[in-house]
Design an enzyme around this catalytic site. Structure first.
Site, mmCIF file in Angstrom:
data_model
loop_
_atom_site.group_PDB
_atom_site.id
_atom_site.type_symbol
_atom_site.label_atom_id
_atom_site.label_comp_id
_atom_site.label_asym_id
_atom_site.label_seq_id
_atom_site.Cartn_x
_atom_site.Cartn_y
_atom_site.Cartn_z
ATOM 1 N N GLU A 49 -14.215 -5.117 4.947
ATOM 2 C CA GLU A 49 -12.687 -4.621 5.303
ATOM 3 C C GLU A 49 -11.632 -5.524 4.755
ATOM 4 O OE1 GLU A 49 -10.512 -2.565 4.916
ATOM 5 O OE2 GLU A 49 -11.096 -1.213 6.808
ATOM 6 N N HIS A 87 -10.406 7.217 1.608
ATOM 7 C CA HIS A 87 -8.927 7.207 0.981
ATOM 8 C C HIS A 87 -8.903 6.125 0.221
ATOM 9 C CE1 HIS A 87 -9.251 4.139 4.228
ATOM 10 N NE2 HIS A 87 -8.337 3.576 3.528
ATOM 11 N N LYS A 136 -7.191 -4.789 -2.920
ATOM 12 C CA LYS A 136 -7.697 -5.449 -1.869
ATOM 13 C C LYS A 136 -8.823 -4.510 -1.414
ATOM 14 C CE LYS A 136 -4.028 -4.009 1.268
ATOM 15 N NZ LYS A 136 -4.719 -2.882 2.043
ATOM 16 N N HIS A 147 -10.608 0.877 -3.132
ATOM 17 C CA HIS A 147 -11.977 1.034 -2.329
ATOM 18 C C HIS A 147 -13.198 1.478 -3.192
ATOM 19 C CE1 HIS A 147 -10.008 0.006 1.504
ATOM 20 N NE2 HIS A 147 -9.674 1.227 1.664
ATOM 21 N N SER A 162 -15.195 0.861 5.532
ATOM 22 C CA SER A 162 -14.221 1.506 6.776
ATOM 23 C C SER A 162 -14.082 3.195 6.660
ATOM 24 C CB SER A 162 -12.689 1.041 6.109
ATOM 25 O OG SER A 162 -12.307 1.708 4.896
ATOM 26 N N ALA A 178 0.540 0.663 6.419
ATOM 27 C CA ALA A 178 1.091 1.060 7.519
ATOM 28 C C ALA A 178 1.526 0.074 8.568
ATOM 29 C CB ALA A 178 0.193 2.091 8.076
ATOM 30 N N ASP A 186 0.624 -1.314 0.253
ATOM 31 C CA ASP A 186 -0.099 0.351 -0.060
ATOM 32 C C ASP A 186 0.904 1.227 0.046
ATOM 33 O OD1 ASP A 186 -1.841 -1.947 0.529
ATOM 34 O OD2 ASP A 186 -3.136 -1.120 2.120
ATOM 35 N N ASP A 241 -5.044 -0.687 -1.585
ATOM 36 C CA ASP A 241 -6.374 -0.516 -1.042
ATOM 37 C C ASP A 241 -6.819 -0.061 -2.418
ATOM 38 O OD1 ASP A 241 -6.473 -1.135 1.463
ATOM 39 O OD2 ASP A 241 -6.535 0.807 2.135
ATOM 40 N N CYS A 252 -1.999 -2.730 7.523
ATOM 41 C CA CYS A 252 -2.017 -3.538 6.244
ATOM 42 C C CYS A 252 -0.671 -4.170 6.471
ATOM 43 C CB CYS A 252 -2.180 -2.569 5.134
ATOM 44 S SG CYS A 252 -3.781 -2.071 5.156
#
Length: 192
Positions: A107, A75, A100, A58, A64, A135, A14, A56, A139
């Protein structure tokens, strides 16, 4: 010293604009991982070893997000600038991208959660994973835990991770948990 072998893969977790300074969910010092990860990428590319980059990806109404009752500001919405990889990240030719957290109601902090990452690694005969990115306390932590559960040896690139620390001490708790579960902590200088 650790020698890289044909059964090794690099996992970049990420490293996206929204997690860097100025992004919607900036990780303190998140940009500092980029040059270090580039050095790891060079080492893996020099030996023609596989590199995977999770992201990510999304939907706009992801569970989330705060408007949907989640803990985070919106985000890494698929197709936006925030979801793009850091422009300074030197992704190699043939990088394998794993998206993902793509379903609104689910989530997924781990690069293995709801993706084909495990199958891709097994098909390529990978046994050891070298994991860095963002982070540490979300993740990276969950990707490392799932990798260990899936039977991979894991080397955590401690010079190429940063934490959110949404709660004081989250970073240390995440590091302790990964070490307890069997991750090996290394830095670039440990690679032969």
């Amino acid at each position: 010293m650790i020698e890289l072998h044909a059964t090794d893969a690099l996992i970049l977790v990420d490293v996206q604009n929204d997690f860097l300074p100025g992004g919607a969910l900036a990780v303190p010092g998140g940009d500092q991982v980029v040059p270090v990860l580039n050095a790891y990428i060079e080492r893996f590319a020099a030996k023609a070893l596989p590199v995977f980059a999770t992201r990510d990806w999304h939907p706009p109404n992801h569970c989330s997000f705060r408007p949907q009752g989640g803990p985070w500001p919106p985000h890494c919405i698929a197709g936006t600038w925030g979801a793009e990889f850091a422009p300074e990240l030197k992704l190699p030719e043939g990088v394998q991208i794993v998206s993902k957290a793509t379903e609104p109601e689910r989530e997924a902090y781990s690069g293995f959660d709801g993706t084909d990452l495990k199958d891709l690694l097994k098909q390529q005969g990978i046994k050891r994973l070298f994991v860095g990115g963002l982070a540490t306390d979300y993740c990276v932590l969950n990707t490392v835990k799932d990798a260990l559960k899936s039977g991979f040896a894991v080397f955590l690139l401690i010079d190429a991770i940063r934490a959110v620390n949404a709660h004081p001490g989250d970073e240390q708790r995440a590091l302790d948990e990964m070490r307890r579960q069997g991750a090996h902590f290394i830095t670039l200088s440990d690679l032969a």
